[in-house]
Design a protein around this motif. Structure first.
Motif, PDB file in Angstrom:
ATOM      1  N   THR A 163      44.799  33.036  38.605  1.00  0.00           N
ATOM      2  CA  THR A 163      43.713  32.260  38.526  1.00  0.00           C
ATOM      3  C   THR A 163      42.458  33.101  38.914  1.00  0.00           C
ATOM      4  OG1 THR A 163      44.610  30.153  38.570  1.00  0.00           O
ATOM      5  CG2 THR A 163      43.029  29.926  39.814  1.00  0.00           C
ATOM      6  N   GLU A 165      42.084  36.879  40.604  1.00  0.00           N
ATOM      7  CA  GLU A 165      42.274  38.077  39.930  1.00  0.00           C
ATOM      8  C   GLU A 165      42.854  39.569  41.223  1.00  0.00           C
ATOM      9  OE1 GLU A 165      43.475  39.269  37.341  1.00  0.00           O
ATOM     10  OE2 GLU A 165      42.970  37.558  36.100  1.00  0.00           O
ATOM     11  N   GLN A 304      35.375  40.734  38.333  1.00  0.00           N
ATOM     12  CA  GLN A 304      35.447  38.832  38.880  1.00  0.00           C
ATOM     13  C   GLN A 304      37.060  37.901  38.952  1.00  0.00           C
ATOM     14  OE1 GLN A 304      34.732  37.852  34.435  1.00  0.00           O
ATOM     15  NE2 GLN A 304      35.880  39.428  33.819  1.00  0.00           N
ATOM     16  N   ASN A 305      36.955  36.664  38.900  1.00  0.00           N
ATOM     17  CA  ASN A 305      37.671  36.530  39.945  1.00  0.00           C
ATOM     18  C   ASN A 305      38.200  36.333  40.925  1.00  0.00           C
ATOM     19  OD1 ASN A 305      37.616  34.602  36.911  1.00  0.00           O
ATOM     20  ND2 ASN A 305      39.026  35.877  35.485  1.00  0.00           N
ATOM     21  N   ASN A 333      32.430  34.589  39.600  1.00  0.00           N
ATOM     22  CA  ASN A 333      33.449  33.202  39.869  1.00  0.00           C
ATOM     23  C   ASN A 333      33.553  33.548  40.814  1.00  0.00           C
ATOM     24  OD1 ASN A 333      34.565  30.660  39.116  1.00  0.00           O
ATOM     25  ND2 ASN A 333      36.225  31.747  37.386  1.00  0.00           N
TER      26      ASN A 333
END
Length: 348
Positions: A163, A165, A304-305, A333
């Motif tokens: 969910t 990284e 990201q993430n 994100n």
């Protein structure tokens, strides 16, 4: 200028001989004579062969053992306030200089001698580490950020996406203050030294975000951050953590006493307590430019993430969205959140 060995002064054998030199160790202090080997072209080569370093390159009279310098380095790392002056006074007590015959008490020039030898020792350590990192291919850009915590940043083949990284936490500390030299009337000396590690963000990078903050205006009539706040009663408005959390106050209130040149540090760490990034807080409190600079580097390296925990994320999330990083953080994100430790202050 490039180093030219032809311009170095030629030393005869008598100059290379170390006669009646004073050798300083942790528990001993003695005078002796050292003879060089045929391969030694300078006195310091002879000294380091015997485990000592000196502050003078050609005609040393006092040398400090590498063991003593290494001991001080580790002591200073664990307690940064342990100064060279304190170390020199401790050596005087250990050597019982004050009470021995033909000896001298503590003098301020001992600080200079020890400091010069210590600078040489640190330079040697740095160059050895650089050679090791180069041989192991550990000197690539952002190597520290990508490899400091294998649990967080190493990914196995065919591993499922998480969910988040990457997950970090950021916050400041105001206990590492540095006194300004201009307060006592002395001439201010600029520090031209540069950090030789990718842990630290330079102040020029941080200052790139100083005009990027759209500060939240505080319209309250009482701006005393030190005053206790009376708990709300049943008829009071809903709990608002931004109005109660001191670090979430307006930028103009986050000032620092003028006597301090540096007021603390701001760091980022992974959830396994490995420090990833740090920067100095200069003549200010916890301004938004410090977390913005940290997050910009994290987004550049990790992508990201990601998720970032911050004790005032409720207020800082709006600052981040309105900054030059807002669109980038949204597209990657990035999730801002509050750590569980600070949940009580956010009515959680």
């Amino acid at each position: 200028m490039p180093h030219n060995p032809l311009e170095e002064p030629a030393l005869d054998n008598d100059s290379l001989s170390l006669k009646n030199i004073e050798l300083i160790d942790v528990f001993s202090r003695k005078r002796t004579s050292l003879r060089p080997l045929l391969s030694h072209t300078y006195p310091n080569k002879t000294l380091i062969y015997h485990g000592y370093l000196d502050c003078l390159p050609l005609y040393p009279t006092v040398a400090v053992s590498i063991c003593t310098l290494a001991t001080y380095r580790q002591s200073h790392r664990t307690w940064p306030r342990f100064s060279i002056q304190a170390q020199c006074k401790a050596l005087c007590h250990l050597h019982n200089i004050r009470y021995t015959i033909c000896s001298i008490p503590y003098q301020s020039y001992l600080n200079t001698q020890f400091s010069d030898a210590y600078d040489v020792y640190l330079e040697i350590i740095h160059r050895v580490d650089s050679l090791i990192n180069e041989a192991l291919d550990c000197n690539t850009p952002n190597w520290h950020l990508l490899n400091s915590c294998p649990c967080c940043f190493y990914k196995l083949e065919d591993e499922d996406n998480l969910t988040f990284e990457w997950l970090v936490t950021i916050n400041s500390n105001n206990s590492l203050k540095r006194w300004s030299s201009s307060i006592d009337g002395s001439t201010t000396r600029g520090d031209l030294r540069k950090f030789r590690t990718d842990y630290w963000l330079d102040h020029t990078i941080v200052d790139g975000f100083k005009d990027d903050v759209r500060g939240r205006l505080n319209t309250a009539t009482n701006n005393d951050d030190w005053q206790d706040i009376v708990p709300p009663n049943e008829s009071a408005p809903p709990f608002t953590c931004i109005d109660r959390w001191r670090n979430a106050g307006p930028e103009q209130c986050k000032q620092m006493f003028a006597i301090f040149d540096e007021s603390g540090i701001f760091i980022a760490a992974c959830r396994h307590q490995f420090v990833l990034l740090a920067c100095d807080m200069v003549k200010s409190g916890e301004l938004a430019k410090y977390p913005l600079a940290i997050i910009e580097r994290l987004l550049t390296v990790y992508g990201q993430n990601g998720a970032c925990a911050y004790d005032i994320s409720c207020a800082f999330a709006k600052t981040l969205a309105n900054s030059m990083l807002g669109q980038r953080a949204s597209s990657l994100n990035l999730r801002m959140m509050v750590g569980a430790f600070h949940g009580h202050a956010h009515n959680q």
